[in-house]
Design an enzyme around this catalytic site. Sequence first.
Site, PDB file in Angstrom:
ATOM      1  N   ASP A 176       0.827  -1.214   0.000  1.00  0.00           N
ATOM      2  CA  ASP A 176       0.000   0.000   0.000  1.00  0.00           C
ATOM      3  C   ASP A 176       0.854   1.254   0.000  1.00  0.00           C
ATOM      4  OD1 ASP A 176       0.985  -0.233   2.582  1.00  0.00           O
ATOM      5  OD2 ASP A 176      -0.933  -0.718   3.476  1.00  0.00           O
ATOM      6  N   ASN A 233      -6.752  -2.527  14.683  1.00  0.00           N
ATOM      7  CA  ASN A 233      -8.163  -2.765  14.368  1.00  0.00           C
ATOM      8  C   ASN A 233      -8.365  -3.967  13.442  1.00  0.00           C
ATOM      9  OD1 ASN A 233      -7.252  -1.832  11.918  1.00  0.00           O
ATOM     10  ND2 ASN A 233      -8.698  -0.137  11.752  1.00  0.00           N
ATOM     11  N   HIS A 241      -6.856  -4.473  10.490  1.00  0.00           N
ATOM     12  CA  HIS A 241      -6.688  -4.254   9.047  1.00  0.00           C
ATOM     13  C   HIS A 241      -5.428  -4.961   8.544  1.00  0.00           C
ATOM     14  CE1 HIS A 241      -4.216  -0.224   9.446  1.00  0.00           C
ATOM     15  NE2 HIS A 241      -3.424  -1.265   9.524  1.00  0.00           N
ATOM     16  N   GLU A 278      -9.535  -1.734   5.722  1.00  0.00           N
ATOM     17  CA  GLU A 278     -10.052  -1.384   7.034  1.00  0.00           C
ATOM     18  C   GLU A 278     -11.346  -2.147   7.333  1.00  0.00           C
ATOM     19  OE1 GLU A 278      -8.103   0.261   8.827  1.00  0.00           O
ATOM     20  OE2 GLU A 278      -7.712   2.310   8.180  1.00  0.00           O
TER      21      GLU A 278
HETATM   22  P1  PGA Z   1       2.554  -1.183  12.652  1.00  0.00           P
HETATM   23  O1  PGA Z   1       1.393  -1.168  11.592  1.00  0.00           O
HETATM   24  O2  PGA Z   1       3.506  -2.250  12.213  1.00  0.00           O
HETATM   25  O3  PGA Z   1       3.166   0.183  12.587  1.00  0.00           O
HETATM   26  O4  PGA Z   1       1.940  -1.497  13.970  1.00  0.00           O
HETATM   27  C1  PGA Z   1       0.870  -2.362  11.128  1.00  0.00           C
HETATM   28  C2  PGA Z   1      -0.253  -2.081  10.172  1.00  0.00           C
HETATM   29  O5  PGA Z   1      -0.927  -1.043  10.338  1.00  0.00           O
HETATM   30  O6  PGA Z   1      -0.484  -2.896   9.273  1.00  0.00           O
END
Ligand code: PGA
Length: 241
Positions: A67, A136, A138, A143
Amino acid sequence: MKVVVCKNYEEMSVAAAKIIEEQINSKPESVMGFATGSTPVGMYTELAKDCSAGKVDFSKITAFNLDEYYPIAHSDENSYVYFMKENLFSKVNVDYSKTNIPDGEAKDAVAECEQYEKKIEKAGGIDLQILGIGKNGHIGFNEPDAKLYANTHLTSLTQSTIDANARFFESASLVPTKALTMGMATIMKAKKIVVLASGKDKKAAVSALLDDRITTDFPVSMLKMHSDVTLVCDEAAYMDL
Ligand code: PGA
């Protein structure tokens, strides 16, 4: 699903790097799916170290990132183009012309997503996809929602993700509200998936991955429908589950 529980973040990073190296060493022209965020940083450091030591050779791989914020300039320190260069690509012998990240500078986001999806297909599909998990649930920027997208698409970030990513920006109001992301089917088509999770904040998401239910409220839970997923996490993300 294979589950590897490591003592801490450092051990998780080493274990994940080992899986990537096994993949590249057994198939030097592997198509790799990379992720950004804090979680894979330690793994990328291990890979850079091992590449310098001659233990792994990135020269023949093709890379696709999950992404990118949209819109964002490639030169922006918060872009994932910048992140990948800083954390991995400038430190290993990758062929830059074979690295791909959804283009945050694209004029037409929809066309960019369509092209990205086609490029992955043309490369033969992803051999190994690395994923972090949002608090969350995702994956990529898919999301939680009643309906998820199958293919690479333009999406809006939830407040939870904006808040979680605000730590990289001067204020939450500066976090981009949109992103280009592989869709759920793009991710599910990868031959192998390795999910990384570290810290107690990820417990609910890890639990949604390991219980027996599938819900779009936790997109990560859909990985249960994939036959080759390895969760590599630390005790803090796993404890008491
Ligand atoms: P993070 O993010 O590794 O910074 O916790 C993971 C994500 O949002 O996929």
